[in-house]
Design a protein around this motif. Structure first.
Motif, PDB file in Angstrom:
ATOM      1  N   ILE A 167       0.822  -1.209   0.000  1.00 42.87           N
ATOM      2  CA  ILE A 167       0.000   0.000   0.000  1.00 42.87           C
ATOM      3  C   ILE A 167       0.862   1.268   0.000  1.00 42.87           C
ATOM      4  O   ILE A 167       0.411   2.325  -0.418  1.00 42.87           O
ATOM      5  N   ASN A 168       2.109   1.163   0.452  1.00 47.47           N
ATOM      6  CA  ASN A 168       3.000   2.323   0.446  1.00 47.47           C
ATOM      7  C   ASN A 168       3.753   2.496  -0.866  1.00 47.47           C
ATOM      8  O   ASN A 168       4.408   3.523  -1.072  1.00 47.47           O
ATOM      9  N   GLU A 169       3.705   1.487  -1.737  1.00 44.96           N
ATOM     10  CA  GLU A 169       4.454   1.552  -2.991  1.00 44.96           C
ATOM     11  C   GLU A 169       3.753   2.487  -3.970  1.00 44.96           C
ATOM     12  O   GLU A 169       2.528   2.587  -3.991  1.00 44.96           O
ATOM     13  N   ALA A 170       4.537   3.162  -4.792  1.00 46.87           N
ATOM     14  CA  ALA A 170       4.013   4.221  -5.653  1.00 46.87           C
ATOM     15  C   ALA A 170       2.889   3.738  -6.558  1.00 46.87           C
ATOM     16  O   ALA A 170       1.945   4.482  -6.846  1.00 46.87           O
TER      17      ALA A 170
ATOM     18  N   HIS B 101       7.557  -5.117   6.613  1.00 47.32           N
ATOM     19  CA  HIS B 101       8.995  -4.878   6.603  1.00 47.32           C
ATOM     20  C   HIS B 101       9.470  -4.399   7.974  1.00 47.32           C
ATOM     21  O   HIS B 101      10.492  -4.874   8.497  1.00 47.32           O
ATOM     22  N   LEU B 102       8.724  -3.490   8.560  1.00 53.52           N
ATOM     23  CA  LEU B 102       9.094  -2.929   9.857  1.00 53.52           C
ATOM     24  C   LEU B 102       8.879  -3.951  10.979  1.00 53.52           C
ATOM     25  O   LEU B 102       9.744  -4.140  11.849  1.00 53.52           O
ATOM     26  N   THR B 103       7.735  -4.631  10.956  1.00 50.22           N
ATOM     27  CA  THR B 103       7.395  -5.576  12.022  1.00 50.22           C
ATOM     28  C   THR B 103       8.327  -6.775  12.028  1.00 50.22           C
ATOM     29  O   THR B 103       8.935  -7.123  13.058  1.00 50.22           O
ATOM     30  N   ALA B 104       8.434  -7.456  10.883  1.00 50.23           N
ATOM     31  CA  ALA B 104       9.287  -8.635  10.799  1.00 50.23           C
ATOM     32  C   ALA B 104      10.747  -8.267  11.061  1.00 50.23           C
ATOM     33  O   ALA B 104      11.484  -9.031  11.703  1.00 50.23           O
TER      34      ALA B 104
ATOM     35  N   CYS C  47       6.815  10.977   2.120  1.00 47.25           N
ATOM     36  CA  CYS C  47       6.803  10.421   0.768  1.00 47.25           C
ATOM     37  C   CYS C  47       5.700   9.397   0.548  1.00 47.25           C
ATOM     38  O   CYS C  47       5.175   9.269  -0.561  1.00 47.25           O
ATOM     39  N   ASP C  48       5.325   8.640   1.599  1.00 51.95           N
ATOM     40  CA  ASP C  48       4.372   7.543   1.399  1.00 51.95           C
ATOM     41  C   ASP C  48       3.254   7.491   2.436  1.00 51.95           C
ATOM     42  O   ASP C  48       2.414   6.599   2.385  1.00 51.95           O
ATOM     43  N   HIS C  49       3.253   8.430   3.377  1.00 52.17           N
ATOM     44  CA  HIS C  49       2.211   8.508   4.414  1.00 52.17           C
ATOM     45  C   HIS C  49       2.178   7.274   5.314  1.00 52.17           C
ATOM     46  O   HIS C  49       1.124   6.902   5.844  1.00 52.17           O
ATOM     47  N   GLN C  50       3.330   6.630   5.502  1.00 51.90           N
ATOM     48  CA  GLN C  50       3.444   5.544   6.463  1.00 51.90           C
ATOM     49  C   GLN C  50       3.650   6.122   7.859  1.00 51.90           C
ATOM     50  O   GLN C  50       4.478   7.006   8.056  1.00 51.90           O
ATOM     51  N   SER C  51       2.896   5.616   8.837  1.00 49.42           N
ATOM     52  CA  SER C  51       3.079   6.060  10.212  1.00 49.42           C
ATOM     53  C   SER C  51       4.379   5.495  10.770  1.00 49.42           C
ATOM     54  O   SER C  51       4.568   4.275  10.820  1.00 49.42           O
ATOM     55  N   VAL C  52       5.263   6.384  11.161  1.00 47.24           N
ATOM     56  CA  VAL C  52       6.542   5.995  11.758  1.00 47.24           C
ATOM     57  C   VAL C  52       6.299   5.823  13.254  1.00 47.24           C
ATOM     58  O   VAL C  52       5.855   6.751  13.935  1.00 47.24           O
ATOM     59  N   GLN C  53       6.598   4.620  13.772  1.00 50.07           N
ATOM     60  CA  GLN C  53       6.213   4.296  15.144  1.00 50.07           C
ATOM     61  C   GLN C  53       7.082   3.175  15.700  1.00 50.07           C
ATOM     62  O   GLN C  53       7.828   2.523  14.973  1.00 50.07           O
ATOM     63  N   SER C  54       6.930   2.927  16.988  1.00 46.52           N
ATOM     64  CA  SER C  54       7.686   1.865  17.650  1.00 46.52           C
ATOM     65  C   SER C  54       7.102   0.492  17.338  1.00 46.52           C
ATOM     66  O   SER C  54       5.942   0.370  16.936  1.00 46.52           O
ATOM     67  N   VAL C  55       7.941  -0.543  17.521  1.00 47.10           N
ATOM     68  CA  VAL C  55       7.503  -1.934  17.454  1.00 47.10           C
ATOM     69  C   VAL C  55       7.800  -2.563  18.814  1.00 47.10           C
ATOM     70  O   VAL C  55       8.908  -2.445  19.332  1.00 47.10           O
ATOM     71  N   VAL C  56       6.786  -3.218  19.378  1.00 47.67           N
ATOM     72  CA  VAL C  56       6.919  -3.814  20.707  1.00 47.67           C
ATOM     73  C   VAL C  56       7.181  -5.313  20.553  1.00 47.67           C
ATOM     74  O   VAL C  56       6.461  -6.001  19.815  1.00 47.67           O
ATOM     75  N   ILE C  57       8.211  -5.830  21.226  1.00 43.70           N
ATOM     76  CA  ILE C  57       8.511  -7.263  21.231  1.00 43.70           C
ATOM     77  C   ILE C  57       7.968  -7.854  22.525  1.00 43.70           C
ATOM     78  O   ILE C  57       8.315  -7.395  23.620  1.00 43.70           O
ATOM     79  N   VAL C  58       7.098  -8.856  22.386  1.00 44.32           N
ATOM     80  CA  VAL C  58       6.460  -9.456  23.559  1.00 44.32           C
ATOM     81  C   VAL C  58       6.673 -10.965  23.566  1.00 44.32           C
ATOM     82  O   VAL C  58       6.874 -11.598  22.526  1.00 44.32           O
TER      83      VAL C  58
ATOM     84  N   SER D  73      13.206   2.412   1.839  1.00 45.29           N
ATOM     85  CA  SER D  73      13.428   3.798   1.420  1.00 45.29           C
ATOM     86  C   SER D  73      12.328   4.264   0.467  1.00 45.29           C
ATOM     87  O   SER D  73      11.691   3.459  -0.228  1.00 45.29           O
ATOM     88  N   CYS D  74      12.132   5.566   0.438  1.00 45.51           N
ATOM     89  CA  CYS D  74      11.152   6.147  -0.488  1.00 45.51           C
ATOM     90  C   CYS D  74      11.508   5.806  -1.928  1.00 45.51           C
ATOM     91  O   CYS D  74      10.629   5.518  -2.755  1.00 45.51           O
ATOM     92  N   ASP D  75      12.784   5.812  -2.232  1.00 45.99           N
ATOM     93  CA  ASP D  75      13.249   5.508  -3.586  1.00 45.99           C
ATOM     94  C   ASP D  75      12.899   4.065  -3.962  1.00 45.99           C
ATOM     95  O   ASP D  75      12.444   3.788  -5.077  1.00 45.99           O
ATOM     96  N   GLU D  76      13.097   3.130  -3.042  1.00 46.60           N
ATOM     97  CA  GLU D  76      12.765   1.736  -3.320  1.00 46.60           C
ATOM     98  C   GLU D  76      11.279   1.565  -3.565  1.00 46.60           C
ATOM     99  O   GLU D  76      10.861   0.739  -4.392  1.00 46.60           O
ATOM    100  N   LEU D  77      10.468   2.337  -2.884  1.00 53.35           N
ATOM    101  CA  LEU D  77       9.027   2.248  -3.045  1.00 53.35           C
ATOM    102  C   LEU D  77       8.532   2.918  -4.332  1.00 53.35           C
ATOM    103  O   LEU D  77       7.359   2.806  -4.683  1.00 53.35           O
TER     104      LEU D  77
END
Length: 425
Positions: free
Chosen positions: A152-155, A170-173, A375-386, A415-419
Motif C-alpha cells: 500500500i506504500n508503494e508508488a 517490513h518494519l514488524t518482521a 513520501c508515502d504517508h506511512q506512520s513511523v512508530q515503535s515496534v513492541v517485542i512481547v 526507502s522512499c526511492d525503493e518504493l
C-alpha cells in the motif's frame, strides 16, 4: 374566488399611514420565502462527518475486527464529546467486508456513493486494503488503513489520499528478526499463510536476517483459513531449524500454535511470529502460546510507562466493563482519531486539505510519538517485542511480557526511492 389575505395592490390613499405596516409585511414575507433555503444551509452545516469503516466482522479475523470497531467508536465519542467540528458530529458507518477483496470494494463504493462518507478508515487484510484503497483513490476520498501491508506504500498503489496507520511487514518482521535471530539461532523455517501478509512478512525476516547470516531452510505455505497443519509438521521437524516462524494471522495463528505445541516441536526449536496477537493469545490459551515470542504495535501494559497508553486504556475499560484494548483495536482508535484531528487542523472536511494536515501531524494517541512519513504517508512508530506468559499472570488480561521496544525510526522502513517515490529536496 376568495382573495388572498394579503393583497399585493397598494392600499387607498386614505389609509396611507399603514405604509410602514405594509413594509413590515413585505419584509416578513421575503424572510419566509427565503427560510427554506436558510433551513437547508443550516442542515448542511450541521450534517454529520461520516467515516466509513469496512472490516471483516465475519471470518478468520473477526475477533480482531470487532475490537477495531470498539476502539474506533471510542475515538468518535471522544471527538463528539469535545464538540466536533463547527457543530458537526461524527458518525462511524461500519460494514462487513467478509475478508474478501471484491466484497471490500463493493462495500467501500456503497459507502462513498450511497452513504456519502467523507473519509474511509479500516481493513484487516493486505488484500482487502488494496481493494479499498483503489476505490478511494479513484474517487479522491481519503483512506487511512489500519492493517499491515507493504504494497500500500508503494508508488503503484499509493496516492495523495492514501495513509497507513498500521505497522507494515517490513518494519514488524525486521524488528522481531533483529531481536530473535541473535538470541535463538540462524537456521530458520517459515510456516506461511499463502497470501500477501505471509509473503511480505517472510521477505521482511529474510532481509533483516541477511546481514546476520541467517539461512532459510524452507518456506512452507498453507492456505488462508487452514484448520489442519499436521501435513506440514513432520517436514518442519525433519529440517531441525533453530527457529520456526509462524507467518500467519488470526485464527490461523491460533490453530498453528496449538498444533505445533501438540506435536512437540517447541522442544527442539524456538517458535516466533511477526505479530503476536493479543486476541489470538486470549483465544488459544497459555499452553498453546507458551514460550512464543513476537511483535506487536501495542500491548495494554505499556500504560505503566506511557501516559497516553494509560489514558486510552482507561477510556476503553470504562466503555467495555473493565476489558483492555487489543493491538488491532488500538489501530482502530488511532486511525479514526488521526483523521478527525486533521479535520480540526485543516478546518475542512475536504480530502485534499485534510490529507495535507494529516501528513503534517505529530501525535501521541496511545503508544508514544508517531508521525506520517511525507513520501508515502506511512506512520513511523515503535515496534513492541512481547513474549507469551504461562505463569504468574495477575489476571486474564496479563498475557504478555514486554521484552523490548524498538523505537520509532524512519531508517527501519524501506526507502522512499525503493518504493518508487521520487523525493525532491
Amino acid at each position: 374566488m376568495t382573495e388572498p389575505r394579503h393583497r399585493a395592490d397598494p392600499p387607498p390613499a386614505a389609509v396611507a399611514p399603514s405604509q410602514p405596516r405594509r413594509r413590515r409585511l413585505l419584509l416578513a414575507g421575503g424572510a419566509l420565502a427565503a427560510s427554506p433555503a436558510l433551513f437547508h444551509v443550516a442542515r448542511a452545516q450541521a450534517a454529520p462527518i461520516r467515516i466509513g469503516f469496512p472490516t471483516p466482522l465475519t471470518g478468520a479475523f473477526s475477533a480482531e475486527a470487532q475490537d477495531q470497531v470498539r476502539a474506533a467508536e471510542i475515538a468518535v465519542k471522544e471527538w463528539n464529546d469535545a464538540g466536533g467540528f463547527q457543530g458537526r458530529r461524527c458518525e462511524l458507518l461500519v460494514r462487513d467486508d467478509k475478508l474478501n477483496p471484491g466484497e471490500a470494494a463493493t462495500r467501500t463504493l456503497e459507502l462513498i456513493e450511497k452513504d456519502k462518507v467523507n473519509f474511509v478508515v479500516g481493513s484487516l487484510s493486505a488484500a482487502t486494503q488494496l481493494s479499498i484503497n483503489a476505490v478511494c483513490r479513484d474517487r479522491k476520498v481519503l483512506f487511512n488503513s489500519i492493517s499491515q501491508s507493504d504494497a500500500i506504500n508503494e508508488a503503484k498503489d499509493w496516492s495523495l489520499y492514501t495513509f497507513h496507520e498500521a505497522l507494515n511487514p517490513h518494519l514488524t518482521a525486521g524488528a522481531v528478526a533483529r531481536y530473535a535471530f541473535p538470541k535463538f539461532g540462524k537456521k530458520v523455517v517459515y510456516l506461511t499463510a499463502d497470501y500477501a501478509y505471509g509473503h511480505e512478512m517472510v521477505r521482511g525476516f529474510q532481509r533483516a536476517g541477511q546481514p546476520m547470516g541467517v539461512q532459510t531452510l524452507a518456506d512452507i505455505r498453507h492456505p488462508l483459513g487452514a484448520a489442519d497443519y499436521s501435513a506440514f509438521l513432520p517436514r518442519i521437524q525433519s529440517l531441525k531449524p533453530d527457529v520456526l516462524v509462524l507467518c500467519n494471522f488470526g485464527r490461523d495463528l491460533v490453530n498453528s500454535a496449538k498444533q505445533v505445541t501438540d506435536f512437540g516441536l517447541k522442544s527442539g526449536m524456538k517458535v516466533i511470529t511477526p505479530v503476536l496477537l493479543y486476541t489470538a493469545r486470549q483465544a488459544g490459551g497459555a499452553e498453546a502460546f507458551e514460550g512464543i515470542v513476537g511483535g506487536t504495535s501495542y500491548y495494554w501494559a505499556m500504560e505503566d510507562k506511557i501516559p497516553s497508553a494509560k489514558a486510552f486504556n482507561d477510556k476503553f475499560r470504562k466503555a467495555h466493563g473493565g476489558a483492555v484494548p487489543s493491538d488491532y483495536g488500538a489501530l482502530g482508535y488511532a486511525g479514526v482519531r488521526s483523521v478527525l484531528q486533521a479535520v480540526l487542523n485543516a478546518k475542512s472536511t475536504d480530502s485534499v486539505p485534510v490529507s495535507i494536515a494529516l501528513r503534517q501531524l505529530k501525535y501521541d494517541w496511545y503508544k508514544g510519538p508517531q508521525s506520517y512519513r511525507k513520501c508515502d504517508h506511512q506512520s513511523v512508530q515503535s515496534v513492541v517485542i512481547v513474549g507469551s506468559k504461562s505463569k504468574g499472570m495477575k489476571d486474564k488480561y496479563d498475557v504478555f511480557d514486554v521484552l523490548a521496544i524498538e523505537a520509532a525510526n524512519e531508517a527501519n522502513l524501506r526507502s522512499c526511492d525503493e518504493l518508487g517515490h521520487k523525493v525532491t529536496t
